[in-house]
Design a protein around this motif. Sequence first.
Motif, PDB file in Angstrom:
ATOM      1  N   UNK A   1      -7.176   0.249 -14.253  1.00  0.00           N
ATOM      2  CA  UNK A   1      -6.102  -0.486 -13.595  1.00  0.00           C
ATOM      3  C   UNK A   1      -5.760   0.137 -12.244  1.00  0.00           C
ATOM      4  N   UNK A   2      -5.822   1.474 -12.177  1.00  0.00           N
ATOM      5  CA  UNK A   2      -5.570   2.131 -10.901  1.00  0.00           C
ATOM      6  C   UNK A   2      -6.589   1.761  -9.849  1.00  0.00           C
ATOM      7  N   UNK A   3      -7.858   1.712 -10.242  1.00  0.00           N
ATOM      8  CA  UNK A   3      -8.917   1.358  -9.299  1.00  0.00           C
ATOM      9  C   UNK A   3      -8.784  -0.103  -8.875  1.00  0.00           C
ATOM     10  N   UNK A   4      -8.485  -0.995  -9.838  1.00  0.00           N
ATOM     11  CA  UNK A   4      -8.301  -2.408  -9.493  1.00  0.00           C
ATOM     12  C   UNK A   4      -7.089  -2.609  -8.593  1.00  0.00           C
ATOM     13  N   UNK A   5      -6.030  -1.874  -8.862  1.00  0.00           N
ATOM     14  CA  UNK A   5      -4.843  -1.934  -8.007  1.00  0.00           C
ATOM     15  C   UNK A   5      -5.201  -1.515  -6.582  1.00  0.00           C
ATOM     16  N   UNK A   6      -5.891  -0.389  -6.467  1.00  0.00           N
ATOM     17  CA  UNK A   6      -6.322   0.116  -5.154  1.00  0.00           C
ATOM     18  C   UNK A   6      -7.207  -0.901  -4.434  1.00  0.00           C
ATOM     19  N   UNK A   7      -8.117  -1.540  -5.179  1.00  0.00           N
ATOM     20  CA  UNK A   7      -9.040  -2.502  -4.582  1.00  0.00           C
ATOM     21  C   UNK A   7      -8.321  -3.751  -4.074  1.00  0.00           C
ATOM     22  N   UNK A   8      -7.139  -4.047  -4.620  1.00  0.00           N
ATOM     23  CA  UNK A   8      -6.412  -5.255  -4.217  1.00  0.00           C
ATOM     24  C   UNK A   8      -5.574  -5.048  -2.960  1.00  0.00           C
ATOM     25  N   UNK A   9      -5.481  -3.811  -2.469  1.00  0.00           N
ATOM     26  CA  UNK A   9      -4.588  -3.506  -1.355  1.00  0.00           C
ATOM     27  C   UNK A   9      -5.274  -3.647  -0.004  1.00  0.00           C
TER      28      UNK A   9
ATOM     29  N   UNK B   1      -8.710   5.446 -20.252  1.00  0.00           N
ATOM     30  CA  UNK B   1      -9.599   4.889 -19.235  1.00  0.00           C
ATOM     31  C   UNK B   1      -9.119   3.522 -18.760  1.00  0.00           C
ATOM     32  N   UNK B   2      -8.404   2.799 -19.613  1.00  0.00           N
ATOM     33  CA  UNK B   2      -7.800   1.541 -19.170  1.00  0.00           C
ATOM     34  C   UNK B   2      -6.808   1.806 -18.041  1.00  0.00           C
ATOM     35  N   UNK B   3      -6.038   2.887 -18.150  1.00  0.00           N
ATOM     36  CA  UNK B   3      -5.093   3.241 -17.082  1.00  0.00           C
ATOM     37  C   UNK B   3      -5.833   3.547 -15.782  1.00  0.00           C
ATOM     38  N   UNK B   4      -6.978   4.206 -15.894  1.00  0.00           N
ATOM     39  CA  UNK B   4      -7.768   4.530 -14.705  1.00  0.00           C
ATOM     40  C   UNK B   4      -8.352   3.252 -14.089  1.00  0.00           C
TER      41      UNK B   4
ATOM     42  N   UNK C   1       0.814  -1.231   0.000  1.00  0.00           N
ATOM     43  CA  UNK C   1       0.000   0.000   0.000  1.00  0.00           C
ATOM     44  C   UNK C   1       0.839   1.270   0.000  1.00  0.00           C
ATOM     45  N   UNK C   2       1.998   1.229   0.653  1.00  0.00           N
ATOM     46  CA  UNK C   2       2.812   2.439   0.740  1.00  0.00           C
ATOM     47  C   UNK C   2       3.403   2.843  -0.613  1.00  0.00           C
ATOM     48  N   UNK C   3       3.394   1.935  -1.586  1.00  0.00           N
ATOM     49  CA  UNK C   3       3.923   2.249  -2.907  1.00  0.00           C
ATOM     50  C   UNK C   3       2.845   2.731  -3.873  1.00  0.00           C
ATOM     51  N   UNK C   4       1.596   2.669  -3.431  1.00  0.00           N
ATOM     52  CA  UNK C   4       0.494   3.009  -4.336  1.00  0.00           C
ATOM     53  C   UNK C   4       0.280   4.512  -4.405  1.00  0.00           C
ATOM     54  N   UNK C   5       0.113   5.010  -5.610  1.00  0.00           N
ATOM     55  CA  UNK C   5      -0.229   6.414  -5.831  1.00  0.00           C
ATOM     56  C   UNK C   5      -1.166   6.462  -7.027  1.00  0.00           C
ATOM     57  N   UNK C   6      -2.437   6.759  -6.752  1.00  0.00           N
ATOM     58  CA  UNK C   6      -3.409   6.802  -7.843  1.00  0.00           C
ATOM     59  C   UNK C   6      -3.027   7.847  -8.883  1.00  0.00           C
ATOM     60  N   UNK C   7      -2.295   8.870  -8.451  1.00  0.00           N
ATOM     61  CA  UNK C   7      -1.833   9.882  -9.380  1.00  0.00           C
ATOM     62  C   UNK C   7      -0.969   9.314 -10.489  1.00  0.00           C
ATOM     63  N   UNK C   8      -0.242   8.228 -10.214  1.00  0.00           N
ATOM     64  CA  UNK C   8       0.559   7.593 -11.252  1.00  0.00           C
ATOM     65  C   UNK C   8      -0.329   7.066 -12.372  1.00  0.00           C
TER      66      UNK C   8
ATOM     67  N   UNK D   1      -6.887  10.026  -3.389  1.00  0.00           N
ATOM     68  CA  UNK D   1      -6.200  11.309  -3.521  1.00  0.00           C
ATOM     69  C   UNK D   1      -6.421  12.012  -4.837  1.00  0.00           C
ATOM     70  N   UNK D   2      -5.730  11.580  -5.873  1.00  0.00           N
ATOM     71  CA  UNK D   2      -5.690  12.322  -7.140  1.00  0.00           C
ATOM     72  C   UNK D   2      -6.924  12.132  -7.994  1.00  0.00           C
TER      73      UNK D   2
END
Length: 306
Positions: free
Chosen positions: A243-251, A238-241, A200-207, A258-259
């Motif tokens: 993936x960000x949401x799925x990444x966040x959901x897996x943590x 939107x694919x990038x977005x 989780x500490x490596x996650x940044x939705x802004x990326x 945030x972003x």
Amino acid sequence: MDRPAITAIVHTRNSAETLAKALASLRWADELIVADMDSRDETLEIARRYDARIIPLDPAPRVDGVRDRVTGMATHPWILVLDSDEWLAEDAESAVASLIAEQGDRFDAFALPRYNYVGEQWLRAQPWYPDNQVRLFRRGTVTWPDAIHVSPRMTTGWQRLKELQPPGCLHIHHRNYRDLRDFVRRQLDYALSEPYDDRPERFDFGDHVAKAYEQLALRQAPDRDGDLSQALALLLAWDAVVRGVLHWDSLDPRPPLGAIQALPIASCRVPRWLVFLRRWSGARLPWLFLFRTARRMTDEWRSRRA
């Protein structure tokens, strides 16, 4: 022209629709391997028709993670890898022979440019073209990570890799997607099977938001590929977005997104009064429903009496 013996490898899973074209373009190879992940269609029948050596594999979410296992089973010193929806031109055998004879002493691997198609349209602009792929290499010099669309690693160093420069060189032809529906379906499959970083500490939705803007900037080329390039740029953004949401959901625990406020590019075009009204009406939906139903029944009663 004499050439060293070559093993050609094609990875498959329910690939009957495209496999014959791939194998026909490789029929000259000294060894033809079909690495199959439990196909249930006519894939294996087609492979046998071309006298391919079939290597059964357990189904895996990504072909990249099993490439090394299969290349390690190759018999010959040079290996050529294709996906089941790719093929080579008719002069591929002589092109490969020339390439290895002229440059095989200085290089262990060659990155081949690739034509990418959506439907019948070849995408001409970067990064769709030349889209070099490391697919022809000396056995034991290339390894793949277990990740989607990530470049392989050269065990003998990148100085031993040669990127071919078009035009006038060996190309891969790739029928990426039948249409945009197929594109969306497959991108979602890729996103769902992506091995996301579990820290989780490596996650940044802004990326991920930054990646979305990057796709919008890089993929649009209406002067080369028309409106299709703009449609693909939007879908990849939107694919990038997603993936960000799925990444966040897996943590666990989930960090703040945030972003997310940076995402809706045209949010300023939605009037605040309209947002307020919709939220207000949504919170009072049962009352509005009853009111509208009563008014409709009253109007129907009046029309019958008239």
